[in-house]
Design a protein around this motif. Structure first.
Motif, PDB file in Angstrom:
ATOM      1  N   ALA A  79     -15.202   3.273   0.096  1.00  0.00           N
ATOM      2  CA  ALA A  79     -15.793   4.383  -0.659  1.00  0.00           C
ATOM      3  C   ALA A  79     -15.036   5.678  -0.381  1.00  0.00           C
ATOM      4  CB  ALA A  79     -17.266   4.541  -0.272  1.00  0.00           C
ATOM      5  N   ALA A  80     -15.522   6.766  -1.009  1.00  0.00           N
ATOM      6  CA  ALA A  80     -15.055   8.141  -0.797  1.00  0.00           C
ATOM      7  C   ALA A  80     -13.541   8.269  -0.941  1.00  0.00           C
ATOM      8  CB  ALA A  80     -15.522   8.652   0.567  1.00  0.00           C
ATOM      9  N   PRO A  81     -12.999   8.041  -2.143  1.00  0.00           N
ATOM     10  CA  PRO A  81     -11.553   8.072  -2.337  1.00  0.00           C
ATOM     11  C   PRO A  81     -10.987   9.487  -2.426  1.00  0.00           C
ATOM     12  CG  PRO A  81     -12.658   7.714  -4.421  1.00  0.00           C
ATOM     13  CD  PRO A  81     -13.730   7.719  -3.374  1.00  0.00           C
ATOM     14  N   ALA A  82      -9.713   9.600  -2.048  1.00  0.00           N
ATOM     15  CA  ALA A  82      -8.927  10.813  -2.274  1.00  0.00           C
ATOM     16  C   ALA A  82      -7.542  10.367  -2.703  1.00  0.00           C
ATOM     17  CB  ALA A  82      -8.850  11.667  -1.013  1.00  0.00           C
ATOM     18  N   ALA A  83      -7.012  10.953  -3.764  1.00  0.00           N
ATOM     19  CA  ALA A  83      -5.735  10.514  -4.321  1.00  0.00           C
ATOM     20  C   ALA A  83      -4.702  11.631  -4.239  1.00  0.00           C
ATOM     21  CB  ALA A  83      -5.910  10.075  -5.768  1.00  0.00           C
ATOM     22  N   LEU A  84      -3.451  11.231  -4.016  1.00  0.00           N
ATOM     23  CA  LEU A  84      -2.344  12.173  -3.898  1.00  0.00           C
ATOM     24  C   LEU A  84      -1.133  11.581  -4.586  1.00  0.00           C
ATOM     25  CD1 LEU A  84      -1.364  14.841  -2.474  1.00  0.00           C
ATOM     26  CD2 LEU A  84      -0.633  13.375  -0.578  1.00  0.00           C
ATOM     27  N   VAL A  85      -0.506  12.335  -5.485  1.00  0.00           N
ATOM     28  CA  VAL A  85       0.689  11.872  -6.190  1.00  0.00           C
ATOM     29  C   VAL A  85       1.924  12.330  -5.417  1.00  0.00           C
ATOM     30  CG1 VAL A  85       2.015  11.923  -8.337  1.00  0.00           C
ATOM     31  CG2 VAL A  85      -0.493  11.947  -8.404  1.00  0.00           C
ATOM     32  N   VAL A  86       2.751  11.362  -4.998  1.00  0.00           N
ATOM     33  CA  VAL A  86       3.977  11.652  -4.261  1.00  0.00           C
ATOM     34  C   VAL A  86       5.099  10.799  -4.834  1.00  0.00           C
ATOM     35  CG1 VAL A  86       5.114  11.701  -2.017  1.00  0.00           C
ATOM     36  CG2 VAL A  86       2.655  12.132  -2.159  1.00  0.00           C
ATOM     37  N   ASN A  87       6.151  11.447  -5.330  1.00  0.00           N
ATOM     38  CA  ASN A  87       7.333  10.731  -5.844  1.00  0.00           C
ATOM     39  C   ASN A  87       6.961   9.666  -6.873  1.00  0.00           C
ATOM     40  OD1 ASN A  87       9.036  12.238  -4.135  1.00  0.00           O
ATOM     41  ND2 ASN A  87       8.745  10.784  -2.454  1.00  0.00           N
ATOM     42  N   GLY A  88       6.089  10.023  -7.805  1.00  0.00           N
ATOM     43  CA  GLY A  88       5.747   9.128  -8.898  1.00  0.00           C
ATOM     44  C   GLY A  88       4.819   7.999  -8.549  1.00  0.00           C
ATOM     45  N   GLN A  89       4.209   8.044  -7.384  1.00  0.00           N
ATOM     46  CA  GLN A  89       3.240   7.034  -6.987  1.00  0.00           C
ATOM     47  C   GLN A  89       1.928   7.692  -6.582  1.00  0.00           C
ATOM     48  OE1 GLN A  89       5.592   4.913  -3.891  1.00  0.00           O
ATOM     49  NE2 GLN A  89       5.423   3.123  -5.228  1.00  0.00           N
ATOM     50  N   VAL A  90       0.837   6.952  -6.762  1.00  0.00           N
ATOM     51  CA  VAL A  90      -0.480   7.430  -6.350  1.00  0.00           C
ATOM     52  C   VAL A  90      -0.807   6.834  -4.989  1.00  0.00           C
ATOM     53  CG1 VAL A  90      -2.950   7.510  -6.865  1.00  0.00           C
ATOM     54  CG2 VAL A  90      -1.279   7.622  -8.731  1.00  0.00           C
ATOM     55  N   HIS A  91      -1.060   7.702  -4.035  1.00  0.00           N
ATOM     56  CA  HIS A  91      -1.496   7.274  -2.707  1.00  0.00           C
ATOM     57  C   HIS A  91      -3.001   7.504  -2.622  1.00  0.00           C
ATOM     58  CE1 HIS A  91       2.509   6.706  -0.847  1.00  0.00           C
ATOM     59  NE2 HIS A  91       2.862   7.529  -1.820  1.00  0.00           N
ATOM     60  N   LEU A  92      -3.714   6.438  -2.338  1.00  0.00           N
ATOM     61  CA  LEU A  92      -5.172   6.496  -2.274  1.00  0.00           C
ATOM     62  C   LEU A  92      -5.613   6.394  -0.817  1.00  0.00           C
ATOM     63  CD1 LEU A  92      -7.620   6.576  -4.276  1.00  0.00           C
ATOM     64  CD2 LEU A  92      -7.829   4.123  -3.870  1.00  0.00           C
ATOM     65  N   PHE A  93      -6.437   7.343  -0.412  1.00  0.00           N
ATOM     66  CA  PHE A  93      -7.034   7.342   0.923  1.00  0.00           C
ATOM     67  C   PHE A  93      -8.531   7.127   0.753  1.00  0.00           C
ATOM     68  CE2 PHE A  93      -3.225   9.847   0.858  1.00  0.00           C
ATOM     69  CZ  PHE A  93      -2.522   9.404   1.969  1.00  0.00           C
ATOM     70  N   TYR A  94      -9.094   6.263   1.543  1.00  0.00           N
ATOM     71  CA  TYR A  94     -10.499   5.916   1.379  1.00  0.00           C
ATOM     72  C   TYR A  94     -11.059   5.468   2.721  1.00  0.00           C
ATOM     73  CZ  TYR A  94      -8.486   1.221   1.309  1.00  0.00           C
ATOM     74  OH  TYR A  94      -7.791   0.078   1.647  1.00  0.00           O
ATOM     75  N   GLN A  95     -12.367   5.359   2.808  1.00  0.00           N
ATOM     76  CA  GLN A  95     -13.002   4.936   4.045  1.00  0.00           C
ATOM     77  C   GLN A  95     -13.548   3.520   3.924  1.00  0.00           C
ATOM     78  OE1 GLN A  95     -16.643   7.685   3.613  1.00  0.00           O
ATOM     79  NE2 GLN A  95     -17.542   5.766   4.376  1.00  0.00           N
ATOM     80  N   THR A  96     -13.565   2.803   5.037  1.00  0.00           N
ATOM     81  CA  THR A  96     -14.366   1.586   5.064  1.00  0.00           C
ATOM     82  C   THR A  96     -15.833   1.988   5.021  1.00  0.00           C
ATOM     83  OG1 THR A  96     -14.385   1.576   7.489  1.00  0.00           O
ATOM     84  CG2 THR A  96     -12.625   0.359   6.391  1.00  0.00           C
ATOM     85  N   TYR A  97     -16.686   1.079   4.606  1.00  0.00           N
ATOM     86  CA  TYR A  97     -18.090   1.422   4.389  1.00  0.00           C
ATOM     87  C   TYR A  97     -19.001   0.425   5.104  1.00  0.00           C
ATOM     88  CZ  TYR A  97     -22.317   2.895   1.952  1.00  0.00           C
ATOM     89  OH  TYR A  97     -23.564   3.372   1.657  1.00  0.00           O
ATOM     90  N   GLY A  98     -20.055   0.945   5.722  1.00  0.00           N
ATOM     91  CA  GLY A  98     -21.086   0.080   6.278  1.00  0.00           C
ATOM     92  C   GLY A  98     -20.873  -0.369   7.704  1.00  0.00           C
ATOM     93  N   ASN A  99     -19.924   0.281   8.421  1.00  0.00           N
ATOM     94  CA  ASN A  99     -19.619  -0.117   9.796  1.00  0.00           C
ATOM     95  C   ASN A  99     -20.049   0.920  10.834  1.00  0.00           C
ATOM     96  OD1 ASN A  99     -17.997  -2.572   9.020  1.00  0.00           O
ATOM     97  ND2 ASN A  99     -16.796  -0.986   8.012  1.00  0.00           N
ATOM     98  N   GLY A 100     -20.819   1.914  10.400  1.00  0.00           N
ATOM     99  CA  GLY A 100     -21.304   2.918  11.331  1.00  0.00           C
ATOM    100  C   GLY A 100     -20.189   3.653  12.032  1.00  0.00           C
ATOM    101  N   LYS A 101     -20.226   3.657  13.371  1.00  0.00           N
ATOM    102  CA  LYS A 101     -19.247   4.384  14.175  1.00  0.00           C
ATOM    103  C   LYS A 101     -17.829   3.826  14.040  1.00  0.00           C
ATOM    104  CE  LYS A 101     -22.604   5.832  17.686  1.00  0.00           C
ATOM    105  NZ  LYS A 101     -22.955   5.803  19.135  1.00  0.00           N
TER     106      LYS A 101
END
Length: 307
Positions: A79-101
């Motif tokens: 969940a909770a994605p963040a996207a960044l375009v670098v050199n013609g590619q999309v880099h997606l950063f996201y979190q794992t979900y449901g694992n608490g700490k």
């Protein structure tokens, strides 16, 4: 009602879309957002996922894809994605979900913005130190001067207070796990004012006139969550612009009465900026995403029109 009201009905039959992040890529706008688990437990796709919607005008959106769990560390969801375009590619950063700490930040890359290849070093970041519980969610990655800054939300060791931290990686490197160095030994922004409750999360960054501005969510969901703004010259030390929210929840009966939360500040090619955010009026039974134009002056951002 606002001009933009987007809700994804594909998972649970009613509109439900959270945690927006928008980019312009290959001539179209793409919005990445969180979607809940299917109600049907027999569905082969487990847990939360990331939806992808497309627009030509930032107001009308239609769904064009999903990013779903594809590895052991994602088996409970993402969940909770963040996207960044670098050199013609999309880099997606996201979190794992449901694992608490144990939830952590992950990374994937795409040449079309729709099909993503996971980083072999995933998860790429979780914080260390006795000021936090080891959890990292709500990634935001922003290039500033000679480095990428990774903002994340974590909690204290008692798992009660949500707060902000930051790590960095060189601009010349990749985003894999060994590139990131934590840049704080305590929270860079934590709840202080009554409206912020016990939570600051969902940071979104923009640079204006040599300064960074952080739009952040204060208070946990439906508390109500509202949006504040802080300013920094170095990305590490932050000062709030006000002791009051920048964008409040709506009046009773309005679509966002329960909250206006989890912001994303997006700057278009023409320089105009739009604040995307989530809201609902039933304490989270469903969720919509909307946006509002943000103007700027010497003092910083201000709203063109309050919703």
């Amino acid at each position: 009602m606002p001009k933009m009201m987007f809700g994804d009905t594909s998972r649970i039959g009613i509109p439900f879309a959270k945690d927006p992040h928008v980019i312009k890529f290959q001539g179209r706008y793409l919005m990445y957002y969180s979607i809940p688990a299917y109600l049907d437990q027999s569905n082969p796709i487990p847990g939360w996922g990331v939806g992808i919607a497309e627009s030509k005008d930032l107001h009308k959106w239609h769904k064009v894809g999903e990013v779903t769990p594809a590895s052991e560390y994602e088996k409970k969801g993402l969940a909770a994605p963040a996207a960044l375009v670098v050199n013609g590619q999309v880099h997606l950063f996201y979190q794992t979900y449901g694992n608490g700490k144990k939830d952590a930040i992950c990374h994937a890359v795409s040449s079309d913005g729709l099909q993503f290849t996971r980083d072999p070093s995933n998860p790429i970041f979780n914080p260390t130190g006795d000021w936090n519980c080891g959890r990292a969610i709500d990634a935001e990655v922003f290039p500033f001067k000679d480095k990428y800054l990774l903002y994340f939300a974590t909690r204290d060791v008692d798992y009660k207070i949500q707060m902000q931290g930051v790590a960095s990686a060189p601009l010349s490197g990749s985003f894999e796990r060994n590139q990131w160095t934590q840049q704080c030994t305590e929270s860079i922004l934590k709840p202080e004012f009554p409206w912020e409750g016990n939570c600051i999360e969902g940071a979104s960054i923009i640079e204006k006139n040599g300064f960074l501005y952080m739009f952040y969510a204060g208070a946990y969901n439906n508390d109500p969550q509202q949006i504040g703004v802080a300013k920094s010259s170095d990305g590490l030390k932050w000062e709030r612009l006000s002791n009051k929210p920048f964008l409040t929840n709506g009046d009773p009966g309005s679509w966002n009465y329960s909250e206006s939360g989890h912001p994303h500040i997006f700057q278009d090619d023409n320089g105009k900026t739009y604040l995307f955010f989530q809201g609902n009026n039933n304490r989270g039974k469903n969720w919509y995403i909307s946006n509002i134009e943000v103007k700027w002056n010497a003092q910083g951002p201000y709203l063109k029109k309050q919703r």
